[in-house]
Scaffold this motif. Sequence first.
Motif, PDB file in Angstrom:
ATOM      1  N   PRO A 122      10.246  11.896  17.026  1.00 41.96           N
ATOM      2  CA  PRO A 122       9.547  12.170  18.285  1.00 41.96           C
ATOM      3  C   PRO A 122      10.448  12.560  19.456  1.00 41.96           C
ATOM      4  O   PRO A 122      11.658  12.309  19.423  1.00 41.96           O
ATOM      5  CB  PRO A 122       8.823  10.852  18.575  1.00 41.96           C
ATOM      6  CG  PRO A 122       9.573   9.826  17.818  1.00 41.96           C
ATOM      7  CD  PRO A 122      10.152  10.494  16.628  1.00 41.96           C
ATOM      8  N   GLY A 171      12.581  12.568  22.681  1.00 44.26           N
ATOM      9  CA  GLY A 171      13.348  11.533  23.379  1.00 44.26           C
ATOM     10  C   GLY A 171      13.988  10.501  22.472  1.00 44.26           C
ATOM     11  O   GLY A 171      14.667   9.591  22.947  1.00 44.26           O
ATOM     12  N   ALA A 172      13.786  10.610  21.163  1.00 39.87           N
ATOM     13  CA  ALA A 172      14.311   9.586  20.251  1.00 39.87           C
ATOM     14  C   ALA A 172      15.827   9.661  20.092  1.00 39.87           C
ATOM     15  O   ALA A 172      16.459   8.677  19.693  1.00 39.87           O
ATOM     16  CB  ALA A 172      13.634   9.698  18.888  1.00 39.87           C
ATOM     17  N   LYS A 193      17.629  12.816  18.811  1.00 39.71           N
ATOM     18  CA  LYS A 193      18.094  13.740  17.781  1.00 39.71           C
ATOM     19  C   LYS A 193      19.205  14.663  18.301  1.00 39.71           C
ATOM     20  O   LYS A 193      20.261  14.798  17.680  1.00 39.71           O
ATOM     21  CB  LYS A 193      16.912  14.594  17.273  1.00 39.71           C
ATOM     22  CG  LYS A 193      15.764  13.760  16.731  1.00 39.71           C
ATOM     23  CD  LYS A 193      14.546  14.594  16.356  1.00 39.71           C
ATOM     24  CE  LYS A 193      13.872  15.326  17.496  1.00 39.71           C
ATOM     25  NZ  LYS A 193      13.249  14.438  18.497  1.00 39.71           N
ATOM     26  N   SER A 194      18.949  15.295  19.454  1.00 38.21           N
ATOM     27  CA  SER A 194      19.963  16.212  20.013  1.00 38.21           C
ATOM     28  C   SER A 194      21.230  15.449  20.373  1.00 38.21           C
ATOM     29  O   SER A 194      22.350  15.936  20.146  1.00 38.21           O
ATOM     30  CB  SER A 194      19.423  16.900  21.272  1.00 38.21           C
ATOM     31  OG  SER A 194      18.261  17.633  20.979  1.00 38.21           O
ATOM     32  N   LEU A 202      15.930  16.117  29.234  1.00 38.35           N
ATOM     33  CA  LEU A 202      15.866  17.409  28.569  1.00 38.35           C
ATOM     34  C   LEU A 202      15.052  17.282  27.297  1.00 38.35           C
ATOM     35  O   LEU A 202      14.922  16.203  26.727  1.00 38.35           O
ATOM     36  CB  LEU A 202      17.280  17.885  28.238  1.00 38.35           C
ATOM     37  CG  LEU A 202      18.216  18.101  29.432  1.00 38.35           C
ATOM     38  CD1 LEU A 202      19.626  18.473  28.959  1.00 38.35           C
ATOM     39  CD2 LEU A 202      17.666  19.176  30.358  1.00 38.35           C
ATOM     40  N   THR A 203      14.510  18.413  26.850  1.00 38.64           N
ATOM     41  CA  THR A 203      13.783  18.417  25.578  1.00 38.64           C
ATOM     42  C   THR A 203      14.112  19.710  24.831  1.00 38.64           C
ATOM     43  O   THR A 203      14.313  20.758  25.443  1.00 38.64           O
ATOM     44  CB  THR A 203      12.255  18.265  25.802  1.00 38.64           C
ATOM     45  OG1 THR A 203      11.617  18.039  24.542  1.00 38.64           O
ATOM     46  CG2 THR A 203      11.641  19.489  26.463  1.00 38.64           C
ATOM     47  N   THR A 262      16.177   3.973  17.241  1.00 36.95           N
ATOM     48  CA  THR A 262      17.027   4.192  18.420  1.00 36.95           C
ATOM     49  C   THR A 262      16.421   3.499  19.649  1.00 36.95           C
ATOM     50  O   THR A 262      15.324   2.961  19.576  1.00 36.95           O
ATOM     51  CB  THR A 262      17.165   5.703  18.691  1.00 36.95           C
ATOM     52  OG1 THR A 262      15.849   6.255  18.866  1.00 36.95           O
ATOM     53  CG2 THR A 262      17.858   6.411  17.537  1.00 36.95           C
ATOM     54  N   VAL A 284      17.179   0.843  20.892  1.00 38.09           N
ATOM     55  CA  VAL A 284      17.018  -0.590  20.622  1.00 38.09           C
ATOM     56  C   VAL A 284      17.437  -1.402  21.851  1.00 38.09           C
ATOM     57  O   VAL A 284      16.855  -2.444  22.156  1.00 38.09           O
ATOM     58  CB  VAL A 284      17.851  -0.990  19.378  1.00 38.09           C
ATOM     59  CG1 VAL A 284      17.823  -2.493  19.150  1.00 38.09           C
ATOM     60  CG2 VAL A 284      17.316  -0.251  18.144  1.00 38.09           C
ATOM     61  N   ASP A 285      18.430  -0.886  22.584  1.00 40.82           N
ATOM     62  CA  ASP A 285      18.895  -1.581  23.796  1.00 40.82           C
ATOM     63  C   ASP A 285      17.813  -1.628  24.878  1.00 40.82           C
ATOM     64  O   ASP A 285      17.887  -2.442  25.786  1.00 40.82           O
ATOM     65  CB  ASP A 285      20.160  -0.892  24.344  1.00 40.82           C
ATOM     66  CG  ASP A 285      19.948   0.596  24.608  1.00 40.82           C
ATOM     67  OD1 ASP A 285      19.489   1.301  23.688  1.00 40.82           O
ATOM     68  OD2 ASP A 285      20.228   1.051  25.730  1.00 40.82           O
ATOM     69  N   GLN A 286      16.799  -0.747  24.762  1.00 45.43           N
ATOM     70  CA  GLN A 286      15.736  -0.700  25.775  1.00 45.43           C
ATOM     71  C   GLN A 286      14.396  -1.178  25.214  1.00 45.43           C
ATOM     72  O   GLN A 286      13.368  -1.026  25.869  1.00 45.43           O
ATOM     73  CB  GLN A 286      15.572   0.735  26.275  1.00 45.43           C
ATOM     74  CG  GLN A 286      16.836   1.303  26.896  1.00 45.43           C
ATOM     75  CD  GLN A 286      16.715   2.804  27.117  1.00 45.43           C
ATOM     76  OE1 GLN A 286      16.241   3.522  26.231  1.00 45.43           O
ATOM     77  NE2 GLN A 286      17.128   3.267  28.273  1.00 45.43           N
ATOM     78  N   ILE A 310      20.578   2.591  15.264  1.00 47.55           N
ATOM     79  CA  ILE A 310      21.765   3.273  15.790  1.00 47.55           C
ATOM     80  C   ILE A 310      21.562   3.574  17.277  1.00 47.55           C
ATOM     81  O   ILE A 310      20.431   3.651  17.748  1.00 47.55           O
ATOM     82  CB  ILE A 310      22.105   4.595  15.050  1.00 47.55           C
ATOM     83  CG1 ILE A 310      21.053   5.691  15.316  1.00 47.55           C
ATOM     84  CG2 ILE A 310      22.313   4.385  13.567  1.00 47.55           C
ATOM     85  CD1 ILE A 310      21.549   7.090  14.979  1.00 47.55           C
ATOM     86  N   ASP A 311      22.664   3.771  17.949  1.00 49.49           N
ATOM     87  CA  ASP A 311      22.643   4.334  19.301  1.00 49.49           C
ATOM     88  C   ASP A 311      23.217   5.742  19.174  1.00 49.49           C
ATOM     89  O   ASP A 311      24.413   5.903  18.926  1.00 49.49           O
ATOM     90  CB  ASP A 311      23.490   3.482  20.249  1.00 49.49           C
ATOM     91  CG  ASP A 311      23.411   4.006  21.686  1.00 49.49           C
ATOM     92  OD1 ASP A 311      23.142   5.212  21.869  1.00 49.49           O
ATOM     93  OD2 ASP A 311      23.638   3.216  22.613  1.00 49.49           O
TER      94      ASP A 311
HETATM   95  N1  LIG Z   1      19.762   3.771  26.264  1.00 55.73           N
HETATM   96  C1  LIG Z   1      19.651   4.627  25.250  1.00 55.73           C
HETATM   97  N2  LIG Z   1      19.485   5.949  25.488  1.00 55.73           N
HETATM   98  C2  LIG Z   1      19.352   6.762  24.422  1.00 55.73           C
HETATM   99  C3  LIG Z   1      19.386   6.291  23.088  1.00 55.73           C
HETATM  100  N3  LIG Z   1      19.196   7.345  22.260  1.00 55.73           N
HETATM  101  C4  LIG Z   1      19.050   8.428  23.043  1.00 55.73           C
HETATM  102  N4  LIG Z   1      19.150   8.088  24.350  1.00 55.73           N
HETATM  103  C5  LIG Z   1      18.979   8.991  25.511  1.00 55.73           C
HETATM  104  O1  LIG Z   1      17.655   9.496  25.444  1.00 55.73           O
HETATM  105  C6  LIG Z   1      17.607  10.809  26.011  1.00 55.73           C
HETATM  106  C7  LIG Z   1      16.865  11.758  25.095  1.00 55.73           C
HETATM  107  O2  LIG Z   1      17.645  12.037  23.948  1.00 55.73           O
HETATM  108  P1  LIG Z   1      17.576  13.427  23.165  1.00 55.73           P
HETATM  109  O3  LIG Z   1      18.705  13.416  22.186  1.00 55.73           O
HETATM  110  O4  LIG Z   1      17.465  14.584  24.074  1.00 55.73           O
HETATM  111  O5  LIG Z   1      16.186  13.257  22.381  1.00 55.73           O
HETATM  112  P2  LIG Z   1      15.548  14.254  21.307  1.00 55.73           P
HETATM  113  O6  LIG Z   1      15.134  13.399  20.143  1.00 55.73           O
HETATM  114  O7  LIG Z   1      16.442  15.379  20.995  1.00 55.73           O
HETATM  115  O8  LIG Z   1      14.224  14.740  22.067  1.00 55.73           O
HETATM  116  P3  LIG Z   1      13.402  16.136  21.904  1.00 55.73           P
HETATM  117  O9  LIG Z   1      14.353  17.254  21.912  1.00 55.73           O
HETATM  118  O10 LIG Z   1      12.460  16.155  23.074  1.00 55.73           O
HETATM  119  O11 LIG Z   1      12.644  16.037  20.606  1.00 55.73           O
HETATM  120  C8  LIG Z   1      19.058  11.192  26.303  1.00 55.73           C
HETATM  121  O12 LIG Z   1      19.285  10.992  27.674  1.00 55.73           O
HETATM  122  C9  LIG Z   1      19.873  10.211  25.473  1.00 55.73           C
HETATM  123  O13 LIG Z   1      21.136   9.910  26.047  1.00 55.73           O
HETATM  124  C10 LIG Z   1      19.581   4.876  22.862  1.00 55.73           C
HETATM  125  O14 LIG Z   1      19.625   4.362  21.737  1.00 55.73           O
HETATM  126  N5  LIG Z   1      19.701   4.110  23.975  1.00 55.73           N
END
Ligand SMILES: Nc1nc2c(ncn2[C@@H]2O[C@H](COP(=O)(O)OP(=O)(O)OP(=O)(O)O)[C@@H](O)[C@H]2O)c(=O)[nH]1
Length: 185
Positions: free
Chosen positions: A16, A18-19, A21-22, A46-47, A125, A127-129, A155-156
């Motif tokens: 999904p 914000g999870a 992936k990028s 960003l997305t 992911t 998990v800290d939040q 994972i983080d």
């Molecule tokens: N605190 C925290 N922030 C995280 C974690 N994983 C990702 N983030 C943050 O969440 C935000 C979104 O991450 P992205 O990697 O853009 O998410 P995505 O899955 O690629 O999202 P889409 O491209 O919209 O599908 C970024 O600012 C990351 O730094 C985590 O485990 N903990």
Amino acid sequence: MSINEDRDLKIVFVGPPGAGKSTAIKSISDLPPVSTDVPASDESRLTTVALDFGEMALDGGDVVRLYGVPGQGRFEFIWPMISDGAIGALFFLDARHPAPLQELDGYLESFDEMLRTTTSLLVVTHVDQARHEYDIQRFAHHVKERGHRMPVIEIDPRQRRDVLYALNLLLELLSPSNTGTAHAA
Ligand SMILES: Nc1nc2c(ncn2[C@@H]2O[C@H](COP(=O)(O)OP(=O)(O)OP(=O)(O)O)[C@@H](O)[C@H]2O)c(=O)[nH]1
Ligand SMILES: [Mg+2]
């Protein structure tokens, strides 16, 4: 199967918005990844609107190609195109989600064919939040109940060593005798 035999080492990152992936691809790609991120309309983040692409060389000489899908449902039509030919997948799940199992079911359904033909891991992911009721055992149980053989780990994605751990576990599952390992620089 040996992953060193003429197989394209394509791994796809799905899940999904914000999870992470990028972020995960950025954390481990040897070169700055190809990114198609734009500001999300409803949030201050960003997305991805097309795909992410990165590469990582293993110590045996093979190169793993890393593809990330755009998480937003409106891009569902792209998911099969990006996933085509993948030998493994990381399924991302955001622990902050109010109904994570429902969310997961949607993705398991969308990627049903890939799940049957590739090796997958579920990576939890944020998990800290996460809220108090977050329980990784519930996710593992749920996946098993759905008939998927899919290890579940936390994972983080911002941490290179966490993403390497996930990638190496996936490579190990793909080929226990695999000689290639992704190393923390
Ligand atoms: N605190 C925290 N922030 C995280 C974690 N994983 C990702 N983030 C943050 O969440 C935000 C979104 O991450 P992205 O990697 O853009 O998410 P995505 O899955 O690629 O999202 P889409 O491209 O919209 O599908 C970024 O600012 C990351 O730094 C985590 O485990 N903990
Ligand atoms: Mg993205």
